[in-house]
Design a protein around this motif. Structure first.
Motif, PDB file in Angstrom:
ATOM      1  N   LYS A   7       5.743  10.221  -6.727  1.00  0.00           N
ATOM      2  CA  LYS A   7       4.704  10.762  -7.336  1.00  0.00           C
ATOM      3  C   LYS A   7       4.216  10.111  -8.578  1.00  0.00           C
ATOM      4  O   LYS A   7       3.249   9.863  -9.130  1.00  0.00           O
ATOM      5  CB  LYS A   7       4.824  12.283  -7.610  1.00  0.00           C
ATOM      6  N   ASP A   8       5.514   9.329  -9.132  1.00  0.00           N
ATOM      7  CA  ASP A   8       5.128   8.695 -10.555  1.00  0.00           C
ATOM      8  C   ASP A   8       4.618   7.347 -10.374  1.00  0.00           C
ATOM      9  O   ASP A   8       4.231   6.518 -11.162  1.00  0.00           O
ATOM     10  CB  ASP A   8       6.371   8.759 -11.395  1.00  0.00           C
ATOM     11  N   ALA A  40      -3.411   6.698  -7.436  1.00  0.00           N
ATOM     12  CA  ALA A  40      -4.425   7.586  -6.837  1.00  0.00           C
ATOM     13  C   ALA A  40      -5.931   6.711  -6.863  1.00  0.00           C
ATOM     14  O   ALA A  40      -6.352   7.079  -5.856  1.00  0.00           O
ATOM     15  CB  ALA A  40      -4.570   8.658  -7.783  1.00  0.00           C
ATOM     16  N   GLU A  41      -6.045   6.073  -7.739  1.00  0.00           N
ATOM     17  CA  GLU A  41      -7.474   5.105  -7.677  1.00  0.00           C
ATOM     18  C   GLU A  41      -7.562   4.679  -6.518  1.00  0.00           C
ATOM     19  O   GLU A  41      -8.427   4.092  -6.201  1.00  0.00           O
ATOM     20  CB  GLU A  41      -7.560   4.711  -9.228  1.00  0.00           C
ATOM     21  N   ALA A  42      -6.530   4.066  -5.958  1.00  0.00           N
ATOM     22  CA  ALA A  42      -6.568   3.191  -4.806  1.00  0.00           C
ATOM     23  C   ALA A  42      -6.821   3.533  -3.634  1.00  0.00           C
ATOM     24  O   ALA A  42      -7.116   2.794  -2.553  1.00  0.00           O
ATOM     25  CB  ALA A  42      -5.059   2.217  -4.715  1.00  0.00           C
ATOM     26  N   PHE A  43      -6.736   5.018  -3.543  1.00  0.00           N
ATOM     27  CA  PHE A  43      -6.922   5.614  -2.331  1.00  0.00           C
ATOM     28  C   PHE A  43      -8.149   6.546  -2.173  1.00  0.00           C
ATOM     29  O   PHE A  43      -8.394   7.276  -1.211  1.00  0.00           O
ATOM     30  CB  PHE A  43      -5.709   6.554  -1.986  1.00  0.00           C
ATOM     31  N   GLY A  44      -9.095   6.610  -3.173  1.00  0.00           N
ATOM     32  CA  GLY A  44     -10.304   6.947  -3.052  1.00  0.00           C
ATOM     33  C   GLY A  44     -10.313   8.544  -3.580  1.00  0.00           C
ATOM     34  O   GLY A  44      -9.469   8.857  -4.347  1.00  0.00           O
ATOM     35  N   ARG A  45     -11.282   9.256  -3.396  1.00  0.00           N
ATOM     36  CA  ARG A  45     -11.545  10.883  -3.574  1.00  0.00           C
ATOM     37  C   ARG A  45     -11.020  11.522  -2.764  1.00  0.00           C
ATOM     38  O   ARG A  45     -10.495  11.387  -1.562  1.00  0.00           O
ATOM     39  CB  ARG A  45     -12.965  11.004  -4.192  1.00  0.00           C
TER      40      ARG A  45
END
Length: 133
Positions: free
Chosen positions: A73-74, A78-83
């Motif tokens: 998790k660290d 997240a920004e690489a995998f979309g919304r």
């Protein structure tokens, strides 16, 4: 999408509810052994023993014949995998129709109590999603 990375239909991402690093790995192993009912990563509990991945998990992943990426998790970008990603961990994503979608959410994983049950749910969901691509 991660910069410079092209994804193929059916790629998977496994995001653990655990931190990276050997110190965390040692503490996680001890925690799973001493107090498994309070360990925070259900996916880790099911797929890993005290010293490494369970054999049936490894065999299952090899049988998929698709790319699987793993993130603590660290480390999860997240920004690489979309919304529309879960805000909690763990979860499993699948790349379908040029977008990442949640294959197994944290809530779904909480309901699974054995590795065999996890593998069966994953098989069913992967077969279903392949039929709708």
């Amino acid at each position: 999408m991660e910069r410079g990375k092209e994804y193929k239909e059916g790629n998977l991402v496994v995001a653990w509810n655990a931190h990276s690093g050997w110190q965390h790995a040692v503490m996680d192993s001890l925690h799973k052994w001493v107090s498994p009912q309070t360990y925070s990563c259900k996916l880790c509990q099911l797929t890993y023993g005290t010293v490494g991945p369970r054999e049936s998990w490894k065999t299952f992943l090899e049988s998929l014949h698709r790319d699987v990426q793993f993130y603590h998790k660290d480390e999860f970008p997240a920004e690489a995998f979309g919304r529309n990603l879960p805000t909690d961990f763990p979860f499993i994503l699948e790349y379908r129709n040029e977008a990442w979608r949640v294959l197994l959410s944290p809530g779904e994983l909480d309901q699974i109590n054995t590795l065999e049950a996890l593998l069966e749910v994953l098989r069913q969901k992967l077969e279903l999603s392949a039929g709708y691509s």
